[in-house]
Write a protein that holds these residues in place. Structure first.
Motif, PDB file in Angstrom:
ATOM      1  N   ASN A   1      30.867  37.285  29.992  1.00 36.60           N
ATOM      2  CA  ASN A   1      31.342  37.821  31.273  1.00 36.60           C
ATOM      3  C   ASN A   1      31.905  39.239  31.151  1.00 36.60           C
ATOM      4  N   VAL A   2      31.372  40.001  30.206  1.00 38.45           N
ATOM      5  CA  VAL A   2      31.714  41.421  30.109  1.00 38.45           C
ATOM      6  C   VAL A   2      30.432  42.214  30.283  1.00 38.45           C
ATOM      7  N   MET A   3      30.403  43.076  31.294  1.00 36.76           N
ATOM      8  CA  MET A   3      29.251  43.924  31.553  1.00 36.76           C
ATOM      9  C   MET A   3      29.628  45.379  31.349  1.00 36.76           C
ATOM     10  N   ILE A   4      28.605  46.219  31.246  1.00 36.24           N
ATOM     11  CA  ILE A   4      28.843  47.652  31.140  1.00 36.24           C
ATOM     12  C   ILE A   4      27.895  48.379  32.083  1.00 36.24           C
TER      13      ILE A   4
ATOM     14  N   ILE B   1      42.631  37.029  41.283  1.00 35.62           N
ATOM     15  CA  ILE B   1      42.082  38.157  40.525  1.00 35.62           C
ATOM     16  C   ILE B   1      40.614  37.868  40.235  1.00 35.62           C
ATOM     17  N   LYS B   2      39.754  38.735  40.717  1.00 33.93           N
ATOM     18  CA  LYS B   2      38.316  38.523  40.609  1.00 33.93           C
ATOM     19  C   LYS B   2      37.685  39.252  39.433  1.00 33.93           C
ATOM     20  N   ALA B   3      38.248  40.403  39.055  1.00 35.14           N
ATOM     21  CA  ALA B   3      37.638  41.165  37.970  1.00 35.14           C
ATOM     22  C   ALA B   3      38.568  42.281  37.524  1.00 35.14           C
ATOM     23  N   LEU B   4      38.332  42.749  36.309  1.00 41.13           N
ATOM     24  CA  LEU B   4      38.969  43.952  35.777  1.00 41.13           C
ATOM     25  C   LEU B   4      37.903  45.030  35.655  1.00 41.13           C
ATOM     26  N   LEU B   5      38.156  46.193  36.261  1.00 38.29           N
ATOM     27  CA  LEU B   5      37.282  47.353  36.115  1.00 38.29           C
ATOM     28  C   LEU B   5      37.951  48.297  35.126  1.00 38.29           C
TER      29      LEU B   5
ATOM     30  N   LEU C   1      38.882  47.684  21.493  1.00 36.49           N
ATOM     31  CA  LEU C   1      38.569  47.321  22.878  1.00 36.49           C
ATOM     32  C   LEU C   1      38.401  45.812  23.010  1.00 36.49           C
ATOM     33  N   LYS C   2      37.686  45.198  22.078  1.00 35.41           N
ATOM     34  CA  LYS C   2      37.473  43.749  22.140  1.00 35.41           C
ATOM     35  C   LYS C   2      38.800  43.001  22.076  1.00 35.41           C
ATOM     36  N   LYS C   3      39.703  43.447  21.227  1.00 39.07           N
ATOM     37  CA  LYS C   3      41.013  42.797  21.130  1.00 39.07           C
ATOM     38  C   LYS C   3      41.789  42.945  22.424  1.00 39.07           C
ATOM     39  N   PHE C   4      41.769  44.144  23.005  1.00 42.89           N
ATOM     40  CA  PHE C   4      42.474  44.365  24.275  1.00 42.89           C
ATOM     41  C   PHE C   4      41.931  43.445  25.371  1.00 42.89           C
ATOM     42  N   LEU C   5      40.620  43.378  25.503  1.00 39.12           N
ATOM     43  CA  LEU C   5      40.028  42.555  26.553  1.00 39.12           C
ATOM     44  C   LEU C   5      40.323  41.073  26.328  1.00 39.12           C
ATOM     45  N   THR C   6      40.266  40.637  25.089  1.00 39.17           N
ATOM     46  CA  THR C   6      40.560  39.240  24.761  1.00 39.17           C
ATOM     47  C   THR C   6      42.019  38.910  25.052  1.00 39.17           C
ATOM     48  N   ASP C   7      42.926  39.821  24.686  1.00 42.61           N
ATOM     49  CA  ASP C   7      44.355  39.591  24.900  1.00 42.61           C
ATOM     50  C   ASP C   7      44.705  39.552  26.381  1.00 42.61           C
ATOM     51  N   ILE C   8      44.161  40.465  27.162  1.00 45.41           N
ATOM     52  CA  ILE C   8      44.534  40.508  28.575  1.00 45.41           C
ATOM     53  C   ILE C   8      44.017  39.273  29.304  1.00 45.41           C
ATOM     54  N   ARG C   9      42.831  38.795  28.925  1.00 41.79           N
ATOM     55  CA  ARG C   9      42.331  37.554  29.509  1.00 41.79           C
ATOM     56  C   ARG C   9      43.258  36.387  29.153  1.00 41.79           C
ATOM     57  N   SER C  10      43.680  36.329  27.905  1.00 37.20           N
ATOM     58  CA  SER C  10      44.536  35.244  27.446  1.00 37.20           C
ATOM     59  C   SER C  10      45.878  35.271  28.177  1.00 37.20           C
TER      60      SER C  10
ATOM     61  N   LEU D   1      46.633  36.654  31.030  1.00 37.00           N
ATOM     62  CA  LEU D   1      46.460  36.375  32.459  1.00 37.00           C
ATOM     63  C   LEU D   1      46.062  34.922  32.708  1.00 37.00           C
ATOM     64  N   LYS D   2      45.740  34.224  31.620  1.00 37.04           N
ATOM     65  CA  LYS D   2      45.289  32.825  31.702  1.00 37.04           C
ATOM     66  C   LYS D   2      44.006  32.707  32.520  1.00 37.04           C
ATOM     67  N   ILE D   3      43.136  33.707  32.357  1.00 37.09           N
ATOM     68  CA  ILE D   3      41.811  33.687  32.988  1.00 37.09           C
ATOM     69  C   ILE D   3      40.803  33.965  31.876  1.00 37.09           C
ATOM     70  N   PRO D   4      40.467  32.961  31.072  1.00 38.72           N
ATOM     71  CA  PRO D   4      39.669  33.204  29.864  1.00 38.72           C
ATOM     72  C   PRO D   4      38.280  33.765  30.111  1.00 38.72           C
ATOM     73  N   LEU D   5      37.726  33.533  31.299  1.00 39.25           N
ATOM     74  CA  LEU D   5      36.392  34.055  31.612  1.00 39.25           C
ATOM     75  C   LEU D   5      36.456  35.132  32.701  1.00 39.25           C
ATOM     76  N   LEU D   6      37.591  35.815  32.789  1.00 41.09           N
ATOM     77  CA  LEU D   6      37.735  36.867  33.790  1.00 41.09           C
ATOM     78  C   LEU D   6      36.572  37.853  33.697  1.00 41.09           C
ATOM     79  N   PRO D   7      35.838  38.088  34.799  1.00 37.60           N
ATOM     80  CA  PRO D   7      34.786  39.105  34.767  1.00 37.60           C
ATOM     81  C   PRO D   7      35.372  40.488  34.480  1.00 37.60           C
ATOM     82  N   ILE D   8      34.752  41.195  33.552  1.00 40.99           N
ATOM     83  CA  ILE D   8      35.194  42.537  33.181  1.00 40.99           C
ATOM     84  C   ILE D   8      33.986  43.460  33.237  1.00 40.99           C
ATOM     85  N   ILE D   9      34.139  44.578  33.927  1.00 36.08           N
ATOM     86  CA  ILE D   9      33.090  45.592  33.968  1.00 36.08           C
ATOM     87  C   ILE D   9      33.666  46.865  33.376  1.00 36.08           C
TER      88      ILE D   9
END
Length: 308
Positions: free
Chosen positions: A227-230, A157-161, A182-191, A193-201
């Motif tokens: 590692n979160v961009m917009i 898994i390279k990124a979440l769009l 939104l911040k909680k959702f992004l933090t939880d899904i990374r946790s 998935l066990k990818i703490p620095l998963l790139p998210i756009i």
């Protein structure tokens, strides 16, 4: 509730075919989640006679299928990706062009020919709010389970769009609370998935179902996670409904998402995300400055005062 029951039956009742019946697994996997503009409504308009939403069937060259772009279907199998990507996921709605295929085709151009297979995992559901995506919800669990299943045959898994927020513009409270949720959702899904620095756009919304769009946008642009961009969809042309991006807008958005992804350090064409120097460089520069002061500047000052 009817949708969730149908979704459960669709994703669990189907039997997974043997590996020999499926294409080669992808190497680079991207999760697509959010609501209708991620699912894709480009080219979808109400018919003049039926007044029912219909897709015009127009597929731009940037959305063309290729054996090197796969889609994770509702039955948890990899198939060649074709528009509409979310046809069997957001199946209670009429789907059209979204940003996934133009994104994937743009990224594929950066990769060595024949050595990279991109896998898209559609998970977006139209009309959903950020509260419905919180940890423990059906939508959250659906995203998590599809993400986990997508890597069983290989790939990473390279990124979440993420493109969502229009539904949270209907009342002031949801709009103002959007950033924290939104911040909680992004933090939880990374946790999970066990990818703490998963790139998210994430995509800054261009429209809304209510009048509190600016509150949601403040929440989106205020996210301070690593590692979160917009990328901003504001200003891209909308369909006549004033809510959904047109097909050319979705193609443009896919390119913007690809450009953002290229900036992540793990991408071969990445450029630095910030101008901050590494700590080792800072320390080296400091020590070099101290050496210069005591080697050149200090003797000069001593001699100057001695002569005086």
């Amino acid at each position: 509730m009817l949708y969730l029951c149908l979704l459960f039956l669709t994703t669990t009742a189907a039997q997974i075919p043997s590996a020999s019946q499926q294409p080669s697994p992808p190497t680079d996997i991207f999760l697509l989640a959010g609501q209708s503009n991620m699912a894709g409504r480009g080219g979808v308009t109400n018919g003049t006679l039926t007044h029912q939403p219909t897709w015009d069937g127009v597929v731009p060259p940037q959305c063309s299928p290729t054996p090197y772009i796969l889609r994770f279907a509702a039955d948890l199998t990899w198939v060649e990706a074709r528009e509409p990507l979310h046809a069997d996921i957001d199946f209670l709605k009429t789907n059209g062009i979204g940003p996934g295929m133009p994104f994937a085709n743009a990224i594929l151009m950066d990769k060595p020919g024949g050595r990279t297979v991109i896998g898209l995992v559609p998970c977006a559901i139209g009309g959903t709010s950020i509260k419905e995506w919180q940890k423990g919800s059906n939508l959250y669990n659906h995203l998590l389970s599809r993400a986990e299943a997508s890597v069983l045959r290989g790939g990473k898994i390279k990124a979440l769009l993420w493109y969502q927020g229009e539904s949270d513009t209907e009342n002031a409270e949801d709009s103002e609370l959007y950033g924290g949720r939104l911040k909680k959702f992004l933090t939880d899904i990374r946790s999970d998935l066990k990818i703490p620095l998963l790139p998210i756009i994430q995509v800054g919304i261009a429209s809304g179902e209510g009048e509190y769009k600016e509150g949601v946008r403040r929440g989106q642009f205020g996210i301070d996670l690593v590692n979160v961009m917009i990328v901003d969809a504001l200003g891209l042309p909308l369909e006549p409904d004033g809510l959904h991006l047109t097909t050319p807008s979705q193609v443009r958005l896919g390119g913007l998402l690809a450009h953002a992804y290229r900036r992540f350090p793990s991408h071969p064409l990445a450029t630095p995300l910030t101008n901050a120097a590494p700590i080792s460089t800072i320390i080296s520069t400091f020590l070099l400055s101290i050496w210069w002061i005591f080697t050149f500047l200090f003797p000069f000052v001593v001699n100057y005062f001695y002569l005086i």
